[in-house]
Scaffold this motif. Sequence first.
Motif, PDB file in Angstrom:
ATOM      1  N   ARG A 175       0.905  -1.066  -0.107  1.00  0.00           N
ATOM      2  CA  ARG A 175       0.081  -0.087   0.011  1.00  0.00           C
ATOM      3  C   ARG A 175       0.981   1.293   0.050  1.00  0.00           C
ATOM      4  N   ASP A 176       0.637   2.359  -0.746  1.00  0.00           N
ATOM      5  CA  ASP A 176       1.416   3.450  -0.802  1.00  0.00           C
ATOM      6  C   ASP A 176       0.754   4.850  -0.376  1.00  0.00           C
ATOM      7  N   PRO A 177       0.796   5.165   0.802  1.00  0.00           N
ATOM      8  CA  PRO A 177      -0.052   6.129   1.413  1.00  0.00           C
ATOM      9  C   PRO A 177       0.275   7.593   0.514  1.00  0.00           C
ATOM     10  N   MET A 178       1.670   7.494   0.378  1.00  0.00           N
ATOM     11  CA  MET A 178       2.132   8.881  -0.450  1.00  0.00           C
ATOM     12  C   MET A 178       1.450   8.961  -1.776  1.00  0.00           C
ATOM     13  N   ARG A 179       1.522   8.061  -2.638  1.00  0.00           N
ATOM     14  CA  ARG A 179       0.568   8.007  -3.837  1.00  0.00           C
ATOM     15  C   ARG A 179      -0.831   8.364  -3.637  1.00  0.00           C
ATOM     16  N   ASP A 180      -1.329   7.666  -2.606  1.00  0.00           N
ATOM     17  CA  ASP A 180      -2.884   7.896  -2.508  1.00  0.00           C
ATOM     18  C   ASP A 180      -3.106   9.333  -2.168  1.00  0.00           C
ATOM     19  N   TRP A 181      -2.270   9.937  -1.219  1.00  0.00           N
ATOM     20  CA  TRP A 181      -2.660  11.280  -0.848  1.00  0.00           C
ATOM     21  C   TRP A 181      -2.193  12.183  -2.350  1.00  0.00           C
ATOM     22  N   LEU A 182      -1.152  11.926  -3.004  1.00  0.00           N
ATOM     23  CA  LEU A 182      -1.030  12.958  -3.917  1.00  0.00           C
ATOM     24  C   LEU A 182      -1.763  12.794  -5.132  1.00  0.00           C
ATOM     25  N   THR A 183      -2.343  11.510  -5.314  1.00  0.00           N
ATOM     26  CA  THR A 183      -3.371  11.107  -6.301  1.00  0.00           C
ATOM     27  C   THR A 183      -4.609  12.113  -6.200  1.00  0.00           C
ATOM     28  N   GLY A 184      -5.033  12.095  -4.834  1.00  0.00           N
ATOM     29  CA  GLY A 184      -6.322  12.718  -4.670  1.00  0.00           C
ATOM     30  C   GLY A 184      -5.838  14.392  -4.628  1.00  0.00           C
ATOM     31  N   LYS A 185      -4.837  14.798  -4.385  1.00  0.00           N
ATOM     32  CA  LYS A 185      -4.423  16.322  -4.466  1.00  0.00           C
ATOM     33  C   LYS A 185      -4.282  16.615  -6.017  1.00  0.00           C
ATOM     34  N   LEU A 186      -3.639  15.824  -6.871  1.00  0.00           N
ATOM     35  CA  LEU A 186      -3.676  16.033  -8.351  1.00  0.00           C
ATOM     36  C   LEU A 186      -5.064  15.951  -9.066  1.00  0.00           C
ATOM     37  N   GLY A 187      -5.652  14.941  -8.536  1.00  0.00           N
ATOM     38  CA  GLY A 187      -7.193  14.818  -9.117  1.00  0.00           C
ATOM     39  C   GLY A 187      -7.978  16.181  -8.953  1.00  0.00           C
ATOM     40  N   GLU A 188      -7.869  16.918  -7.835  1.00  0.00           N
ATOM     41  CA  GLU A 188      -8.519  18.205  -7.798  1.00  0.00           C
ATOM     42  C   GLU A 188      -8.199  19.189  -8.846  1.00  0.00           C
ATOM     43  N   PHE A 189      -7.057  18.675  -9.546  1.00  0.00           N
ATOM     44  CA  PHE A 189      -6.734  19.701 -10.657  1.00  0.00           C
ATOM     45  C   PHE A 189      -6.833  18.874 -12.141  1.00  0.00           C
ATOM     46  N   GLY A 190      -7.487  17.813 -12.218  1.00  0.00           N
ATOM     47  CA  GLY A 190      -7.818  17.023 -13.353  1.00  0.00           C
ATOM     48  C   GLY A 190      -6.255  16.436 -13.700  1.00  0.00           C
ATOM     49  N   LEU A 191      -5.370  16.119 -12.858  1.00  0.00           N
ATOM     50  CA  LEU A 191      -4.207  15.700 -13.288  1.00  0.00           C
ATOM     51  C   LEU A 191      -4.105  14.221 -12.641  1.00  0.00           C
TER      52      LEU A 191
END
Length: 412
Positions: A175-191
């Motif tokens: 499990r990759d908490p850093m990836r999960d966190w950044l995926t959500g943050k990037l997703g806010e901007f369509g990334l």
Amino acid sequence: MRVLFTPFPAKAHVYNMAPLIWAMRNAGHEVRIAAQPNPAEPNALSSAGLSAHQAGKPLNWEQRTEEGGGEYTEEELALIAEFPIAQIDEEKITPEYAEVIFDIWAPLCEAMAGPDVTADLVEFAREWKPDLVVWDALVYAGPVAAKACGAAHARLLMGSDNFGRMRKALQEQQRDPMRDWLTGKLGEFGLEFDEDVVLGQLTIDAMPACTRYETDAKTLPVRFTPYNGPSESPKWLRDKPTKPRVCVTVGLSARENEIPNKDDGFDAAELFEAVRGLDVEVVATLQTENAPENVRLVDFVPLNELLPSCAVVVHHGGTGTIGNAVVHGVPQLVIPGSTWGEATAAHELEKAGAALTLRPEEFSAQALRERLVRLLEDKSFVDSAAAVRAEMLGRPTVNDVVLDLEKLAASR
């Protein structure tokens, strides 16, 4: 070329980034700086002759984010103590260990790249359209903003690359908490997420080679450039010391707030007891009184001016102090702090023969005195410090690496 820098708004971090900012400006590039306001150190940028666009609400260490839920609980603090990111014992760094590290550090990074900070940076980047973003290794709003505007981006280390070290230990099936966190943050901007958001498309590293770990980051070694902020060198510093001079410094952040307590590695009373009667001159940046006759208490002396006259420097393991000590070839006694990578950097410097370490929990007047005497009397530490210095001085300067960063921006 347009270059956006995103420092963490504390003097130690800004001073680490300032030489590269000025190198970019001197090369003729258009530079902007964007940073979160920091009420604890409101002059962090202006003291380096820099001005910045404010991004987000003021930094508040007492409350991570409104969404995150205030101060850390005792259970969280115990977890941080049990799983330090600056882990010295290589056998403990398993995939499971790395997973816990990112469980801990994703919320910490959120405190420095919260929704309002990231949103402001993304808005500014999309409006100004930089070609390159250079981001402090703890400010993940930087790479998000870079992806949002299509800029190339480079990570600037502030110590040993413990993130890179833990990323390498984290296996794909974990499990990759850093990836999960950044995926959500990037997703806010369509990334979408990719690994270079964690480690940068390029990592700029001014730490000694002996403190570098094998990682998957593409690393650009650069010579450490001392920058200690605006100051005046005292008149007494012109006089050659008649005894071995020992510098004791607790670092910028600690000096401007309060003396660290014993758990942080320095206890003034025991420090004074350790050097009492030694045939040395101690220069200490401590805000205290009742020092022995051989101790000169000062508010601040720029390390780049002081260390050439010193035989040893005693410090907490901060990047700026390590860098200044290395470029001047001064043996080090490190009582490592626990903020980031102090313990690992100190450990590797000791293995290289350029330093001795003293863990905070072992701190005592006797232990400090024994190590200090050993550093002063054993010439091998001077020779090893000279070797570490030679490696550092053989690297490209910040002016030299501007070309590498130009190539990175051109390749986007």
